[in-house]
Design a protein around this motif. Structure first.
Motif, PDB file in Angstrom:
ATOM      1  N   CYS A 289       0.829  -1.204   0.000  1.00  0.00           N
ATOM      2  CA  CYS A 289       0.000   0.000   0.000  1.00  0.00           C
ATOM      3  C   CYS A 289       0.867   1.260   0.000  1.00  0.00           C
ATOM      4  N   ARG A 290       1.923   1.253   0.792  1.00  0.00           N
ATOM      5  CA  ARG A 290       2.803   2.421   0.835  1.00  0.00           C
ATOM      6  C   ARG A 290       3.504   2.626  -0.496  1.00  0.00           C
ATOM      7  N   LYS A 291       3.918   1.547  -1.120  1.00  0.00           N
ATOM      8  CA  LYS A 291       4.571   1.658  -2.425  1.00  0.00           C
ATOM      9  C   LYS A 291       3.583   2.136  -3.489  1.00  0.00           C
ATOM     10  N   LEU A 292       2.371   1.654  -3.448  1.00  0.00           N
ATOM     11  CA  LEU A 292       1.360   2.088  -4.414  1.00  0.00           C
ATOM     12  C   LEU A 292       1.038   3.570  -4.252  1.00  0.00           C
ATOM     13  N   ALA A 293       0.963   4.015  -3.003  1.00  0.00           N
ATOM     14  CA  ALA A 293       0.585   5.406  -2.747  1.00  0.00           C
ATOM     15  C   ALA A 293       1.724   6.381  -2.993  1.00  0.00           C
ATOM     16  N   SER A 310       3.736 -14.290  -8.668  1.00  0.00           N
ATOM     17  CA  SER A 310       2.601 -14.260  -9.582  1.00  0.00           C
ATOM     18  C   SER A 310       1.812 -12.974  -9.381  1.00  0.00           C
ATOM     19  N   ASN A 311       1.648 -12.208 -10.460  1.00  0.00           N
ATOM     20  CA  ASN A 311       0.871 -10.976 -10.377  1.00  0.00           C
ATOM     21  C   ASN A 311      -0.589 -11.272 -10.047  1.00  0.00           C
ATOM     22  N   ALA A 312      -1.108 -12.365 -10.581  1.00  0.00           N
ATOM     23  CA  ALA A 312      -2.502 -12.738 -10.312  1.00  0.00           C
ATOM     24  C   ALA A 312      -2.705 -13.050  -8.831  1.00  0.00           C
ATOM     25  N   ALA A 313      -1.738 -13.733  -8.228  1.00  0.00           N
ATOM     26  CA  ALA A 313      -1.843 -14.045  -6.803  1.00  0.00           C
ATOM     27  C   ALA A 313      -1.810 -12.782  -5.960  1.00  0.00           C
ATOM     28  N   PHE A 314      -0.979 -11.823  -6.360  1.00  0.00           N
ATOM     29  CA  PHE A 314      -0.928 -10.545  -5.648  1.00  0.00           C
ATOM     30  C   PHE A 314      -2.266  -9.828  -5.744  1.00  0.00           C
ATOM     31  N   HIS A 315      -2.863  -9.796  -6.932  1.00  0.00           N
ATOM     32  CA  HIS A 315      -4.160  -9.142  -7.109  1.00  0.00           C
ATOM     33  C   HIS A 315      -5.214  -9.775  -6.213  1.00  0.00           C
ATOM     34  N   MET A 321      -7.784  -8.453   1.100  1.00  0.00           N
ATOM     35  CA  MET A 321      -7.466  -7.712   2.321  1.00  0.00           C
ATOM     36  C   MET A 321      -7.911  -6.260   2.272  1.00  0.00           C
ATOM     37  N   LEU A 322      -7.873  -5.635   1.090  1.00  0.00           N
ATOM     38  CA  LEU A 322      -8.181  -4.210   0.994  1.00  0.00           C
ATOM     39  C   LEU A 322      -9.529  -3.922   0.354  1.00  0.00           C
ATOM     40  N   GLY A 323     -10.163  -4.924  -0.215  1.00  0.00           N
ATOM     41  CA  GLY A 323     -11.488  -4.731  -0.794  1.00  0.00           C
ATOM     42  C   GLY A 323     -11.500  -4.171  -2.196  1.00  0.00           C
ATOM     43  N   GLN A 324     -10.340  -3.880  -2.769  1.00  0.00           N
ATOM     44  CA  GLN A 324     -10.230  -3.340  -4.123  1.00  0.00           C
ATOM     45  C   GLN A 324      -9.006  -3.933  -4.801  1.00  0.00           C
ATOM     46  N   PRO A 325      -9.003  -3.990  -6.123  1.00  0.00           N
ATOM     47  CA  PRO A 325      -7.778  -4.366  -6.828  1.00  0.00           C
ATOM     48  C   PRO A 325      -6.719  -3.290  -6.617  1.00  0.00           C
ATOM     49  N   PRO A 326      -5.445  -3.630  -6.758  1.00  0.00           N
ATOM     50  CA  PRO A 326      -4.375  -2.650  -6.512  1.00  0.00           C
ATOM     51  C   PRO A 326      -4.502  -1.364  -7.319  1.00  0.00           C
ATOM     52  N   ALA A 327      -4.845  -1.469  -8.592  1.00  0.00           N
ATOM     53  CA  ALA A 327      -4.938  -0.270  -9.437  1.00  0.00           C
ATOM     54  C   ALA A 327      -6.043   0.662  -8.953  1.00  0.00           C
ATOM     55  N   TRP A 329      -7.291   0.792  -5.914  1.00  0.00           N
ATOM     56  CA  TRP A 329      -6.895   1.350  -4.615  1.00  0.00           C
ATOM     57  C   TRP A 329      -5.928   2.500  -4.794  1.00  0.00           C
ATOM     58  N   ARG A 330      -4.946   2.329  -5.682  1.00  0.00           N
ATOM     59  CA  ARG A 330      -3.971   3.395  -5.936  1.00  0.00           C
ATOM     60  C   ARG A 330      -4.674   4.642  -6.442  1.00  0.00           C
ATOM     61  N   GLU A 331      -5.616   4.468  -7.346  1.00  0.00           N
ATOM     62  CA  GLU A 331      -6.338   5.625  -7.884  1.00  0.00           C
ATOM     63  C   GLU A 331      -7.134   6.327  -6.805  1.00  0.00           C
TER      64      GLU A 331
END
Length: 335
Positions: A289-293, A310-315, A321-327, A329-331
């Motif tokens: 989260c800190r890296k994304l922000a 695996s990028n899919a596993a990360f997604h 855990m965060l309720g949103q996909p990484p992209a 959440w970053r937005e």
């Protein structure tokens, strides 16, 4: 809004439980400011909204949590929150409302409360002592600690809704009374540079309040504060925090602390109520989260840096855990 750094804390180079505490505390990138310092004559009451309304009131950006604190310089008062929760403050006490709940600060018989928003905006304090109401009086210093990257932060998750500290109680781990004294002296001095110095002191005041709570935590309890002081679990946590992107397993962590995997898992469950891999996954997402922000690194690169091949596993893990996909959440953090 004041920033101490444009970079989040790097989780490298830590070798013990003290490093874990430093790492997690530093990751919050604490700043803060003072809101009010005034006197009140009983009966009086001040209403403080929840952390979301307080953030709007102060014009804080998304991702910054406002934690109200109240330092009683003299007199006495009571903080009430929820349906039945009460915290009595005497002179030299401080309350830090980490839970972010709406609360009321009051003394004397029930009275219509003043809204802190009006007082912050420069409105008249109608409950200040005057010729007719000299005593009993209360002097209260109020402010906010501003915390960033609070998602999945184990320190915050283990704090009670209100941390109650007594400045007169000396400790070996903290110097809360000394910092509070320097802060009030700097306010009264009002010299050139005082604004900058006060801002830094408020940051340190937050850290000292947390350290005072850590020192008061029972040694035989459970939770994150207990776990970082556990001679076994603390070393395993230090390994995770030193290199969250490593290919950790229970077996590898157990080898690091010279214990069997089953005993380490049991020790984690006893201290934290979670398995080593569950803690690792949660802290990895905090780092992500800190890296994304705070960076423009690609999601694929961030996934790899926090230990996902695996990028899919990360997604999947991030969304769980965060309720949103990484992209997404970053937005949301950059709106």
């Amino acid at each position: 809004m004041i920033e101490t750094s444009n970079l989040f804390a790097k989780t490298t180079g830590f070798s013990n439980e003290a490093g874990v505490f430093d790492d997690v505390l530093r990751s919050l990138r604490i700043t803060g400011c003072l809101l009010l310092r005034d006197n009140y004559a009983a009966p009086w009451a001040v209403e403080v909204p929840d952390h979301q309304q307080l953030a709007k009131l102060l014009g804080l950006p998304v991702g910054v949590r406002a934690v109200a604190f109240h330092l009683l310089e003299f007199g006495h008062c009571e903080i009430s929150y929820g349906d039945t929760n009460r915290v009595l403050l005497n002179a030299g006490d401080m309350a830090v409302c980490f839970g972010g709940e709406p609360h009321r600060i009051a003394a004397g018989n029930p009275v219509e409360p003043q809204e802190i928003a009006n007082l912050i905006a420069g409105g008249l304090n109608t409950q200040r002592p005057d010729g007719a109401r000299q005593t009993p009086a209360t002097s209260l210093l109020c402010g906010v600690f501003l915390l960033r990257h609070v998602e999945l932060n184990p320190l915050l998750a283990d704090l009670p809704p209100v941390v109650h500290c007594t400045l007169g109680r000396r400790g070996t781990l903290h110097n809360l009374s000394g910092v509070a004294r320097l802060l009030t002296e700097e306010i009264e001095r009002g010299a050139q540079g005082s604004g900058f110095v006060i801002e830094r002191m408020v940051e340190v005041l937050c850290a000292e309040a947390v350290r005072a709570h850590l020192e008061a935590t029972p040694a035989d309890g459970a939770g994150w504060f207990h776990a970082i002081n556990d001679p076994v679990v603390g070393r395993a946590l230090a390994a995770i925090h030193a290199a969250p992107g490593e290919k950790w397993s229970v077996q590898r962590l157990a080898s690091r602390v010279s214990m069997s995997p089953s005993r380490l898992a049991a020790r984690f469950a006893e201290s934290l109520g979670a398995s080593p891999m569950a803690y690792l996954a949660s802290w990895r997402m905090n780092v992500a989260c800190r890296k994304l922000a705070c960076s423009d690194a690609s999601i694929e690169r961030i996934a790899a840096e926090v230990g996902y091949s695996s990028n899919a596993a990360f997604h999947r893990a991030f969304k769980k855990m965060l309720g949103q996909p990484p992209a997404a959440w970053r937005e949301s953090q950059r709106e």
